[in-house]
Design a protein around this motif. Sequence first.
Motif, PDB file in Angstrom:
ATOM      1  N   LEU A  23       0.841  -1.202   0.000  1.00 10.60           N
ATOM      2  CA  LEU A  23       0.000   0.000   0.000  1.00 10.60           C
ATOM      3  C   LEU A  23       0.874   1.249   0.000  1.00 10.60           C
ATOM      4  CD1 LEU A  23      -2.841   1.161   0.187  1.00 10.60           C
ATOM      5  CD2 LEU A  23      -2.813   0.704   2.658  1.00 10.60           C
ATOM      6  N   GLU A  26       3.024   5.978  -2.664  1.00 10.99           N
ATOM      7  CA  GLU A  26       4.221   6.762  -2.967  1.00 10.99           C
ATOM      8  C   GLU A  26       4.360   6.977  -4.477  1.00 10.99           C
ATOM      9  OE1 GLU A  26       7.839   4.826  -1.745  1.00 10.99           O
ATOM     10  OE2 GLU A  26       8.525   6.645  -0.731  1.00 10.99           O
ATOM     11  N   ALA A  27       4.038   5.945  -5.243  1.00  9.27           N
ATOM     12  CA  ALA A  27       4.164   6.055  -6.705  1.00  9.27           C
ATOM     13  C   ALA A  27       3.245   7.157  -7.243  1.00  9.27           C
ATOM     14  CB  ALA A  27       3.832   4.725  -7.362  1.00  9.27           C
ATOM     15  N   ALA A  62       4.551  11.117  -7.327  1.00 10.30           N
ATOM     16  CA  ALA A  62       5.618  11.647  -8.200  1.00 10.30           C
ATOM     17  C   ALA A  62       5.066  12.713  -9.156  1.00 10.30           C
ATOM     18  CB  ALA A  62       6.252  10.519  -8.973  1.00 10.30           C
ATOM     19  N   ALA A  75       3.953   1.565  -1.103  1.00  6.63           N
ATOM     20  CA  ALA A  75       4.623   1.706  -2.404  1.00  6.63           C
ATOM     21  C   ALA A  75       3.674   2.307  -3.434  1.00  6.63           C
ATOM     22  CB  ALA A  75       5.143   0.347  -2.878  1.00  6.63           C
ATOM     23  N   LEU A  76       2.425   1.852  -3.448  1.00  2.00           N
ATOM     24  CA  LEU A  76       1.473   2.337  -4.455  1.00  2.00           C
ATOM     25  C   LEU A  76       1.071   3.787  -4.182  1.00  2.00           C
ATOM     26  CD1 LEU A  76      -0.743  -0.820  -4.944  1.00  2.00           C
ATOM     27  CD2 LEU A  76       1.222  -0.048  -6.276  1.00  2.00           C
TER      28      LEU A  76
END
Lengths: 302, 302
Positions: A293, A298-299, A302, A295-296
């Motif tokens: 969760l 954070e992505a 950007a 990682a997604l």
Amino acid sequence: MTIGIVGAGALGLYYGALLQRAGHEVRFLLRRDFDAITRNGLRVTSPNGDFHLARVLGFRETHHMGQVDLVLVGLKTFANHHLPELVAPLLGPETRILTLQNGLGNEELLAANFDAARVLGGIAFLCSNRGEPGVVHHLDQGRIRLGEFTGGLSAYADSLAATFRQAGIPCEAVADLPKARWEKLVWNIPFNGLCALTGLTTDRLLALPATRDQVRAIMEEVITAANAQELSAPITTEFAARMITLTTAMGAYRPSMMIDRAEGRPLELEAIYALPLARAAEHGVAMTRVAMLHALLEAGEA
Amino acid sequence: MTIGIVGAGALGLYYGALLQRAGHEVRFLLRRDFDAITRNGLRVTSPNGDFHLARVLGFRETHHMGQVDLVLVGLKTFANHHLPELVAPLLGPETRILTLQNGLGNEELLAANFDAARVLGGIAFLCSNRGEPGVVHHLDQGRIRLGEFTGGLSAYADSLAATFRQAGIPCEAVADLPKARWEKLVWNIPFNGLCALTGLTTDRLLALPATRDQVRAIMEEVITAANAQELSAPITTEFAARMITLTTAMGAYRPSMMIDRAEGRPLELEAIYALPLARAAEHGVAMTRVAMLHALLEAGEA
């Protein structure tokens, strides 16, 4: 008591308004709402009764606010790099600092910059959001649990909790602040992230068996990580069940992180995900779903 | 050879065009593109060279198409409940059926409705998408691996692969179709879902260490589940590394599921997630991250 509110978002405005209504001198650090509030005051809508404060002390910068008895920090944690400079001008010799911010690391930041013995932390289980400038909406809940950063029960924490209760804020002092923080994470980690990622409100996640199972599984990962820390007592899986019941009763709620993403603000990923994951890893616990969760989310930043 | 294309999306149009250009009589079942293609033909853009087919046999319904030697199925799997009625009118005594659809369960559906010995499956590693009506864009890749549903190598599968190669389609016959299907899932499960959920292209997911790690971890879950099935040989973790290298070379690719979500179509969740999760569970393998991804994708479908 004189109280300085640093971070007057939905949380800071709501609690500040209740404390002012109870007779305390509250000084608000304001940005977006400065003009509206200094001109027309602050309006609170609430199921407990709406009210309006005609005269509110608003400031654009904390070094005009003067020293206070209590600094109440409600700043979004993604702005924490500003926190020391914002708080410093408010501190007299006896001033205490209470952070009600989300996640982990906030008391540590304050303790590293000021005296650890000044610092208290609290977790607020509050459903509120900002309306137009000068208006804050209290939707539901509002309980605060607060405690000393240095641990244990103190006379000060007890009296502060009593002050809050006198202002209409359900509040209790706790001896084990880290436990209270991890309990809050049991709610924040699944709901803030899943709602922000999917754009779905809490009720939608709980209505579908598959996502309801994921909420519960994520809660269990957080509880396992919490219980690997040195808490005074373990968090039970029954606590997760209570959180789900309570959230179901909240209806179509939009957690703060969902609103932050919808409005293009940064997310509080460090405090709510990165630090808890790091503390879990330090104790040998891998939170698989939480890491995914994080990682997604954070992505998407950007 | 006469070939009926059922499901003339990006995949069906592209392979059908190549087969027609090689001299086969190709009959396309068309919906969106019927007017454009029957009037102006079919245009293919490709790094291998653009081309245009002036006369294309387009049909609105399969019962006007007549019997063919080969039915090539490219239908989106969320429309599989229509598949038996679409295919039936095309079948003569010797007609074979090749499904190039995504995920699991497609050969089984065809075998259950027709003769299992007619059915072949194939996996296409193809980057293509539709342009304006009458135009299909081939972006990259295009290899097909096909095999008999009933297993083993056959003279027919070999000759069909040769026919495809003569049409400019890299193709090989494989003895173990389930293994090929699971290998394709090693790509489809992470990239289709993560891109659809986050709205990020493959390059963005691979550029960030945290999401790249999640892609790899999801691939490893799929490989573990695959190797618990009865495959002729295990899928190696080195295969996952090759898929990541190959995908990196594809640049800013939008997987089909990401396009489906962006354009408001249903997602192929049954074939790519639900059935693989069920097959894994039957063999005692829990794909934790895959289950979470499936739940979050499903929640967005409501």
